[in-house]
Motif scaffolding. Structure first.
Motif, PDB file in Angstrom:
ATOM      1  N   VAL A   6       0.845  -1.194   0.000  1.00 49.94           N
ATOM      2  CA  VAL A   6       0.000   0.000   0.000  1.00 49.94           C
ATOM      3  C   VAL A   6       0.879   1.243   0.000  1.00 49.94           C
ATOM      4  CG1 VAL A   6      -1.855   1.215   1.167  1.00 49.94           C
ATOM      5  CG2 VAL A   6      -1.732  -1.272   1.309  1.00 49.94           C
ATOM      6  N   THR A   8       1.958   5.106   0.049  1.00 47.73           N
ATOM      7  CA  THR A   8       1.372   6.357   0.546  1.00 47.73           C
ATOM      8  C   THR A   8       1.644   7.464  -0.467  1.00 47.73           C
ATOM      9  OG1 THR A   8       3.389   7.015   1.680  1.00 47.73           O
ATOM     10  CG2 THR A   8       1.794   5.710   2.947  1.00 47.73           C
ATOM     11  N   PHE A  23      -6.992   6.532  -2.390  1.00 51.59           N
ATOM     12  CA  PHE A  23      -7.919   5.730  -1.600  1.00 51.59           C
ATOM     13  C   PHE A  23      -8.051   6.383  -0.223  1.00 51.59           C
ATOM     14  CE2 PHE A  23      -8.442   1.246   0.519  1.00 51.59           C
ATOM     15  CZ  PHE A  23      -9.747   1.580   0.884  1.00 51.59           C
ATOM     16  N   VAL A  25      -9.255   6.156   3.234  1.00 54.45           N
ATOM     17  CA  VAL A  25      -9.595   4.991   4.046  1.00 54.45           C
ATOM     18  C   VAL A  25     -10.653   5.320   5.103  1.00 54.45           C
ATOM     19  CG1 VAL A  25      -8.652   3.262   5.622  1.00 54.45           C
ATOM     20  CG2 VAL A  25      -7.346   3.977   3.610  1.00 54.45           C
ATOM     21  N   GLY A  26     -10.548   6.481   5.694  1.00 55.29           N
ATOM     22  CA  GLY A  26     -11.515   6.867   6.732  1.00 55.29           C
ATOM     23  C   GLY A  26     -11.148   6.297   8.089  1.00 55.29           C
ATOM     24  N   SER A  30      -9.708   2.594   9.148  1.00 56.72           N
ATOM     25  CA  SER A  30      -8.358   2.544   9.702  1.00 56.72           C
ATOM     26  C   SER A  30      -8.311   1.848  11.062  1.00 56.72           C
ATOM     27  CB  SER A  30      -7.805   3.963   9.904  1.00 56.72           C
ATOM     28  OG  SER A  30      -7.808   4.669   8.689  1.00 56.72           O
ATOM     29  N   THR A  39     -11.214  -2.568   4.221  1.00 57.96           N
ATOM     30  CA  THR A  39     -10.160  -1.716   3.663  1.00 57.96           C
ATOM     31  C   THR A  39      -9.109  -2.575   2.950  1.00 57.96           C
ATOM     32  OG1 THR A  39     -10.482  -0.273   5.558  1.00 57.96           O
ATOM     33  CG2 THR A  39      -8.540   0.130   4.226  1.00 57.96           C
ATOM     34  N   ARG A  40      -8.682  -3.642   3.640  1.00 55.65           N
ATOM     35  CA  ARG A  40      -7.659  -4.516   3.027  1.00 55.65           C
ATOM     36  C   ARG A  40      -8.189  -5.144   1.746  1.00 55.65           C
ATOM     37  NH1 ARG A  40      -6.030  -5.753   8.494  1.00 55.65           N
ATOM     38  NH2 ARG A  40      -7.632  -7.356   8.611  1.00 55.65           N
ATOM     39  N   THR A  41      -9.455  -5.581   1.801  1.00 57.62           N
ATOM     40  CA  THR A  41     -10.044  -6.196   0.608  1.00 57.62           C
ATOM     41  C   THR A  41     -10.066  -5.202  -0.549  1.00 57.62           C
ATOM     42  OG1 THR A  41     -11.439  -7.493   2.065  1.00 57.62           O
ATOM     43  CG2 THR A  41     -12.082  -7.406  -0.241  1.00 57.62           C
ATOM     44  N   ALA A  43      -8.102  -2.649  -0.989  1.00 53.82           N
ATOM     45  CA  ALA A  43      -6.729  -2.435  -1.457  1.00 53.82           C
ATOM     46  C   ALA A  43      -6.294  -3.597  -2.356  1.00 53.82           C
ATOM     47  CB  ALA A  43      -5.790  -2.298  -0.267  1.00 53.82           C
ATOM     48  N   GLN A  44      -6.699  -4.828  -1.977  1.00 53.74           N
ATOM     49  CA  GLN A  44      -6.360  -5.983  -2.804  1.00 53.74           C
ATOM     50  C   GLN A  44      -7.030  -5.917  -4.168  1.00 53.74           C
ATOM     51  OE1 GLN A  44      -7.640  -9.021  -0.138  1.00 53.74           O
ATOM     52  NE2 GLN A  44      -5.659  -9.186   0.896  1.00 53.74           N
ATOM     53  N   VAL A  55      -2.563   5.889  -0.546  1.00 59.05           N
ATOM     54  CA  VAL A  55      -3.351   6.350   0.599  1.00 59.05           C
ATOM     55  C   VAL A  55      -2.586   7.498   1.270  1.00 59.05           C
ATOM     56  CG1 VAL A  55      -4.397   4.085   1.003  1.00 59.05           C
ATOM     57  CG2 VAL A  55      -2.284   4.699   2.188  1.00 59.05           C
ATOM     58  N   GLY A  57      -2.337   7.581   4.516  1.00 58.48           N
ATOM     59  CA  GLY A  57      -1.702   6.956   5.677  1.00 58.48           C
ATOM     60  C   GLY A  57      -1.823   7.824   6.910  1.00 58.48           C
ATOM     61  N   GLU A  59      -1.133  10.724   7.313  1.00 58.67           N
ATOM     62  CA  GLU A  59      -1.484  12.130   7.034  1.00 58.67           C
ATOM     63  C   GLU A  59      -2.988  12.340   6.878  1.00 58.67           C
ATOM     64  OE1 GLU A  59       1.653  14.564   4.714  1.00 58.67           O
ATOM     65  OE2 GLU A  59       1.547  12.610   3.718  1.00 58.67           O
ATOM     66  N   GLU A  60      -3.728  11.226   6.910  1.00 58.98           N
ATOM     67  CA  GLU A  60      -5.183  11.345   6.784  1.00 58.98           C
ATOM     68  C   GLU A  60      -5.772  11.667   8.158  1.00 58.98           C
ATOM     69  OE1 GLU A  60      -7.548   8.194   4.424  1.00 58.98           O
ATOM     70  OE2 GLU A  60      -8.439   8.072   6.419  1.00 58.98           O
TER      71      GLU A  60
END
Lengths: 262, 437
Positions: A6, A8, A23, A25-26, A30, A39-41, A43-44, A55, A57, A59-60
Motif C-alpha cells: 500500500v 502512501t 484511496f 480509508v476513513g 483505519s 479496507t484490506r479487501t 486495497a487488494q 493512501v 496513511g 497524514e489522513e
C-alpha cells in the motif's frame, strides 16, 4: 496470498509518481477491526485491477463528518481545512472511499472550502473496473445464494447512488431480493448523524433492530452493505436475533473479492 | 332596496380581501424575520420542480390512496373555482348565470363542476373516515393535539358543506328553470344534482327560490370565510406550497450548509497573519436558538406544513418510539413564529418574552435522536426540510451552550486530539496494511 503493498502519497510523490486515484480509508476503515478487513479487501481489489492508487496513511484525518452532523461546525471546518491543505498539496484529483460519510463530506461539503476532487464511492469504482474488464468475477460462487442490499442513507438518499451497488450484486450471479423498504425509502441503520458514538434516546426499540427485521423478512443468506457503520449496526442486529449462523453481513467489496477468487 | 344584495355582496367581498391581505402580510413579515438565504439561482430547475412537485403532486402519489384522493380534492378545488368567477360577477351586478352566453361550453363547464363536486365530497368523506373512524396512526400521534385534529376536520367538513350547497343550488335552480320562473333562464347541465330533483320537486316556487338563494349565499359566504380561515390553519398550504417548492433545496440532500462566519474564524486560527474580514453588524449566533436565527425558508416550511405526518411516519427515530417527530419540528417553528409575530404586534419589535424555540418548544432529547438520514425531507410532499432546523438547533446547543451529550463531547475531543472519533493515534492509521487478513 501475496503481501499487500500500500503506497502512501508521500512515498509516491518522493518517487515523482502520481496515482490514478487516492484511496481515502476513513477512521472506521483505519481503526475498526471489521472495517479494516474491508479496507484490506478494497486495497487488494485495486491491486488486482492494477489501479495505481495511494493512501494518505498517517497524514489522513477525520473528514469532520460526525462533528458536523452533531452541530460542531468549528471542529468540522478545522478538519476540513487541514485535510484540504494536505490533499491540495499532493494535487489530488480523484478520490475513492469505502465510507459513504467520508464520500458525502468530501464530495459535497469540501468544494466550498477549497477542496475540489472527483469523489467516488468504492462501489462506483468497482462497477467501472468490472465493466472495463480490469476486474472479473467468476460465476458460480454465489449461485443460489439470496442477497439483499441495505442502502446507506449517505449514499442513497443523500447522493442518489442506488444503481452501482445493485449492479455489482447483479454481476455476482446470485438471487437478489429487495427489502420492502429500499432505495429512497430505505430505513437508516441508526448510526448516522453521530449516533454511532452515543447511546440512543429513550424509545421502544433500537433502529438497527428495526432495520435488521426488514432484512430478515426477505430471508437472505447475505446482507450486503456499502458502509462500515451500516455493517456494524446490521451485524449487531443479526447477532441480536441469533441469526449470525445463517445470515452474514458483507461489504460489497468483499463479495466482489470472493467472486474474483481473491 | 333593490341594490341591497349587491351592496352587501360588495362589502363582504371587500372585507374578505382586506382581512386576508392583512393576515397574509403578517405571515410574510414573520417569515422574513428569518436569516437571509439566497435561493434565486437556477430558476429553470426551480420552475420545473414547482411544476412537478406542487402543481403535479409528484410526491403525493407515493402513498397512492391518500395521493389520488388528494388529487381529486385539489383538481376539484382549482377547477370549481372557475365557477366562483361567475358567482362574483352575478353577486356584484345582480345577473344570473352571467356566463351562459357560452352556450354548449357553459353546459359542459357546469356539468364538469358537478361531477368534480361529488368527487370532492366523497373524497372528503373518505378523508374524514380515515382520520376519525379508521384513526390512521399518523393522524393521532403525540403532536396531533386537539387543535391540529379539529383543524383538519373543520377543513374537510367545510368542503363537504360547500360542495353540498353547490349541488343543492343547482338542483333547485334546475327545477325553477323547468317551471320557467322569471330570471331562471335555461342553462347548464346537471348530471349530479338532477338526482336530487325528486326530493325537492314538490316544493313551492317561493321555497325553491329561497333555497336556491340560500345555497348561493351559503356557498359564496362560506368561501369568503374559508379564505380568511386559511392563514390560521394548516390549509394555508394551498397557497404556500407553490413558493415553498419553488425555493426548495436543490442541492444533494447530504450537503449541509457551511457556516461562513466559522470559515472566517477557522482561517484566522490556521493562519494568524490573515486579516479578518470587516465585521458587518452584530456577531451572529452560531446555529439557532429561536426562529430569527433560522433562515426565512425554514419559517416558510413551518407555515407550509400541512401536518400530514409523512415525515414522521418514515423517521427511524419516531418509528422506534423516540420523542423526535419531524412534523412536530415544523409545527413548532410555525407556532413559535406566530407567537413572536403576536408579540411584535402587541409590544413592538424588540420585545423579549423570555422564550426560545429550543428548550421551550423543541427539547434536546428530540434533537439528539435524529440520525440525519433525510427520510423526512425525501418524504415531504411540499419539499419541507425539517433536518435543516434540527441541525441549526444542534449547532446552537453545541457551539453556543456546550450542551452536547457527554459521549459526543468525547468524540469531539478525540477528533481534536488525534484526528479520529475514537482514541487511536494518527500514527496507527496505516496499521491495517500490515496486519494479516
Amino acid at each position: 496470498m501475496s503481501q499487500l503493498v500500500v503506497p502512501t502519497m508521500a512515498e509516491m510523490t518522493a518517487k515523482g509518481e502520481t496515482p490514478e486515484v487516492l484511496f481515502w480509508v476513513g477512521c472506521s476503515g483505519s481503526f475498526d477491526d471489521r472495517a479494516k478487513k474491508i479496507t484490506r479487501t478494497m486495497a487488494q481489489l485495486l491491486t488486482k485491477a492494477k489501479v495505481k492508487f495511494a493512501v494518505l496513511g498517517t497524514e489522513e484525518a477525520c473528514t469532520g463528518d460526525p462533528a458536523k452532523r452533531a452541530g460542531n461546525e468549528f471542529l468540522f471546518q478545522m478538519q476540513a481545512f487541514t485535510n484540504i491543505q494536505v490533499l491540495n498539496a499532493y494535487n489530488v484529483k480523484k478520490v475513492v472511499t469505502t465510507c459513504p460519510h467520508c464520500f458525502n463530506t468530501l464530495k459535497n461539503e469540501y468544494p466550498e472550502l477549497g477542496g475540489n476532487y472527483e469523489v467516488m464511492h468504492h462501489t462506483e469504482l468497482l462497477q467501472i473496473l468490472l465493466n472495463d474488464g480490469r476486474l472479473s468475477v467468476a460465476g458460480g460462487k454465489f449461485k443460489g445464494k439470496k442477497i439483499t442490499y441495505h442502502d446507506a442513507c449517505y449514499l442513497g438518499r443523500a447522493n442518489d447512488v442506488y444503481e452501482a451497488p445493485r449492479d455489482l450484486i447483479a454481476k455476482l450471479d446470485s438471487e437478489f431480493v429487495e427489502m420492502k423498504r429500499s432505495r429512497a425509502k430505505g430505513l437508516c441503520c441508526g448510526a448516522g448523524g453521530a449516533q454511532m458514538w452515543k447511546e440512543p434516546e429513550k424509545g421502544n426499540k433500537d433502529i438497527n433492530i428495526e432495520r435488521t427485521e426488514d432484512a430478515l423478512e426477505v430471508s437472505p443468506d447475505i446482507i450486503a452493505t456499502g458502509c462500515p457503520y451500516c455493517n456494524t449496526m446490521l451485524t449487531d442486529g443479526v447477532k441480536n436475533k441469533n441469526k449470525e449462523g445463517q445470515v452474514k453481513v458483507f461489504d460489497l467489496a468483499e463479495l466482489v473479492a470472493q467472486a474474483s477468487d481473491l | 332596496m333593490q341594490y341591497l344584495p349587491n351592496v352587501l355582496f360588495a362589502v363582504l367581498l371587500a372585507v374578505t380581501a382586506v382581512l386576508f391581505a392583512k393576515q397574509a402580510s403578517k405571515i410574510r413579515r414573520n417569515i422574513l424575520l428569518g436569516r437571509d438565504l439566497d435561493r434565486s439561482d437556477n430558476p429553470k430547475l426551480r420552475w420545473k420542480t414547482m411544476f412537478m412537485v406542487a402543481l403535479g403532486q409528484s410526491k403525493m402519489v407515493k402513498r397512492p390512496v391518500a395521493g389520488l384522493l388528494h388529487i381529486v380534492v385539489y383538481a376539484g378545488f382549482v377547477i370549481i373555482n372557475i365557477e366562483v368567477i361567475e358567482i362574483l360577477i352575478d353577486g356584484l351586478f345582480s345577473t344570473h348565470r352571467v356566463l351562459l352566453f357560452m352556450g354548449a361550453f357553459y353546459d359542459f363547464l357546469i356539468g364538469s363542476f358537478e361531477i368534480l363536486a361529488i368527487l370532492v365530497l366523497v373524497a372528503c368523506l373518505i378523508f374524514l373516515i380515515r382520520r376519525n373512524v379508521l384513526k390512521i396512526k399518523r393522524f393521532w400521534s403525540r403532536e396531533m393535539t386537539s387543535w391540529p385534529r379539529s383543524d383538519a376536520n373543520l377543513i374537510l367538513i367545510t368542503e363537504v358543506l360547500l360542495m353540498s350547497a353547490f349541488l343543492l343550488m343547482n338542483a333547485s335552480d334546475s327545477i325553477l328553470q323547468e317551471r320557467m320562473v322569471e330570471h331562471f333562464s335555461k342553462a347548464g347541465a346537471f348530471p349530479i344534482s338532477s338526482f336530487f330533483v325528486p326530493l325537492f320537486d314538490g316544493m313551492s316556487t317561493d321555497s325553491l327560490i329561497f333555497m336556491e338563494r340560500f345555497c348561493w349565499w351559503f356557498h359564496i359566504v362560506g368561501i369568503f370565510a374559508f379564505i380568511n380561515y386559511l392563514p390560521i390553519s394548516k390549509h394555508f398550504h394551498i397557497i404556500l406550497a407553490f413558493p415553498n417548492v419553488y425555493y426548495s433545496n436543490l442541492e444533494k440532500l447530504g450537503r449541509f450548509s457551511n457556516i461562513g462566519a466559522v470559515t472566517n474564524e477557522v482561517k484566522l486560527m490556521m493562519d494568524p497573519t490573515a486579516t479578518p474580514p470587516p465585521a458587518d453588524g452584530a456577531p451572529q449566533t452560531f446555529g439557532a436558538k429561536d426562529i430569527q436565527d433560522l433562515t426565512w425558508k425554514s419559517i416558510m416550511d413551518g407555515y407550509t406544513c400541512t401536518e400530514c405526518g409523512r415525515c414522521s411516519a418514515v423517521c427511524p427515530a419516531n418509528q422506534t418510539g423516540k420523542l423526535l417527530s419531524p412534523r412536530k419540528i415544523m409545527m413548532d417553528v410555525r407556532d413559535r413564529a406566530e407567537e413572536v409575530g403576536k408579540n411584535i404586534d402587541k409590544h413592538g419589535k424588540d420585545f423579549n418574552d423570555g422564550k426560545m424555540l429550543v428548550n421551550d418548544y423543541i427539547t434536546a432529547e428530540e434533537l439528539w435522536a435524529c440520525t440525519t438520514c433525510n427520510a423526512c425531507t425525501d418524504a415531504c410532499p411540499v419539499n419541507n426540510d425539517p433536518l435543516a432546523v434540527i441541525v441549526e438547533l444542534r449547532r446552537y446547543l453545541v457551539m453556543e451552550k456546550s450542551e452536547a451529550p457527554k459521549e459526543l463531547n468525547n468524540m469531539f475531543t478525540n477528533i481534536e486530539n488525534n484526528g479520529a472519533p475514537w482514541q487511536f493515534p494518527m500514527s496507527d492509521r496505516l496499521n491495517w496494511a500490515k496486519e494479516e487478513q
